[in-house]
Write an enzyme that holds these catalytic residues in place. Structure first.
Site, PDB file in Angstrom:
ATOM      1  N   HIS A  15     -82.989  28.578-122.007  1.00 29.06           N
ATOM      2  CA  HIS A  15     -84.403  28.948-123.019  1.00 29.06           C
ATOM      3  C   HIS A  15     -84.235  27.989-124.358  1.00 29.06           C
ATOM      4  O   HIS A  15     -83.220  28.131-125.143  1.00 29.06           O
ATOM      5  CB  HIS A  15     -84.438  30.237-123.286  1.00 29.06           C
ATOM      6  N   ASP A 247     -78.413  30.622-119.127  1.00 27.66           N
ATOM      7  CA  ASP A 247     -79.607  31.479-119.460  1.00 27.66           C
ATOM      8  C   ASP A 247     -79.479  31.811-120.977  1.00 27.66           C
ATOM      9  O   ASP A 247     -79.735  32.863-121.538  1.00 27.66           O
ATOM     10  CB  ASP A 247     -79.580  32.950-118.768  1.00 27.66           C
TER      11      ASP A 247
END
Length: 345
Positions: A15, A247
């Site tokens: 992200h 992640d």
């Protein structure tokens, strides 16, 4: 073993956010990784090739001069994603996958899929085009215990999906359960799994015992110790379809340290040190190179990075925070010392 040289790693689940936060964190990830699969859960989400192209340019514009970091873009699957958009994505050269967020499962997932049967034509087009589906594998609903979401998704959603679409390539991302670990290390050549550093190193006691630790809070949530052990065994097994996906999910400190804190662990700048700690604990440091640098490219049909990096056994002091644009971002293990660090020539 005091040093370990491996191909410059890729992050197959990252992200970067947008705006000032992206401007701050993109260079931090690019300093570690050569390529990364970029998550599309912005506000609004990245649902078209045109939006993905614009987001890619914003990321490239945030990188320091001379950076060779390559963002591998994804589209956000919705109930209305068309087969034509999938064909455009596959032809683009820069969109490498499509992401499935069940509606309400995690940060910025409100626009996610409500029923996979509504996506049948788009998924069929992905089969035809060879475009992988990346899955946040949690079923949602008030009747489900939060610790059971992944196993419920595998039983009720993933297995029927694989049966309906026999040629669809699938990545079960951030695997958190023994059931998930067993599934992705099975015999199905279409199915791969990514593993985060926090799920390899910690269980739900680390999150909850002795006080709630917001910077250990992520979705899917940390599970039992037996699950963590199964994840570590799978990640360090040498299986060719398990690979690195941090992640890494930056949030401003105030959004984490609050009465209703956001889910996500920020790990990108220290990820290799964390993975080395986990692999060393399993007695499998020699398998980190494949996990971090070779298995992912093989699954995606991309070349292994020709550059190498070297980890050395030397203390790495994790800062209390990293720059995050308008507000600092607190990493996992803030203020602690890690045993491995990237060698700086």
């Amino acid at each position: 073993m005091d040093t370990l040289t491996l191909p410059r790693p890729d992050d197959w689940h990252l992200h970067l956010r947008d705006g000032a936060l992206m401007q701050a964190v993109a260079p931090q990830a690019a300093a570690v990784f050569s390529r990364a699969i970029i998550m599309p859960n912005l506000q609004p989400p990245v649902t078209t090739v045109e939006q993905a192209a614009a987001y890619r340019q914003r990321i490239l514009g945030a990188l320091p001069a001379g950076s060779t970091f390559e963002p591998l873009m994804t589209l956000y699957l919705t109930d209305k994603t068309s087969p034509e958009e999938i064909v455009r994505a596959a032809a683009s050269g820069f969109v490498h996958a499509v992401k499935l967020y069940p509606a309400g499962a995690t940060t910025h997932s409100d626009a996610g899929v409500t029923d996979l049967l509504l996506c049948y034509d788009a998924l069929a087009a992905m089969e035809e085009q060879g475009l992988p589906l990346l899955i946040h594998g949690e079923r949602t609903g008030p009747e489900l215990d939060i610790f059971e979401r992944e196993t419920a998704f595998i039983d009720d959603v993933l297995q029927p999906l694989l049966d309906r679409h026999p040629r669809l390539k699938v990545v079960l991302e951030h695997v958190t359960t023994a059931v998930g670990a067993e599934l992705v290390t099975g015999d199905d050549p279409r199915l791969a799994g990514t593993f985060t550093p926090q799920h390899l190193l910690y269980n739900r006691n680390d999150l909850l015992v002795g006080g709630l630790k917001p910077h250990y809070y992520c979705m899917p949530i940390l599970k039992r110790e037996a699950d963590r052990e199964a994840l570590l065994e799978a990640a360090t097994s040498g299986h060719p379809r398990v690979f690195l996906g941090t992640d890494s999910a930056p949030h401003p400190r105030g959004a984490k340290e609050s009465a209703c804190g956001c889910a996500g662990c920020y790990t990108a700048p220290i990820a290799l040190s964390l993975y080395a700690e986990a692999f060393e604990a399993a007695g499998a440091l020699e398998r980190l190179a494949d996990f971090a640098g070779r298995n992912g490219p093989a699954f995606y049909g991309l070349p292994v990075n020709p550059e190498t990096v070297t980890l050395e056994r030397a203390p790495l002091e994790v800062p209390a925070s990293y720059p995050g644009g308008d507000e600092p971002v607190v990493p996992l293990r803030a203020g602690e010392s890690l045993a491995w660090r990237l060698h700086q020539p």
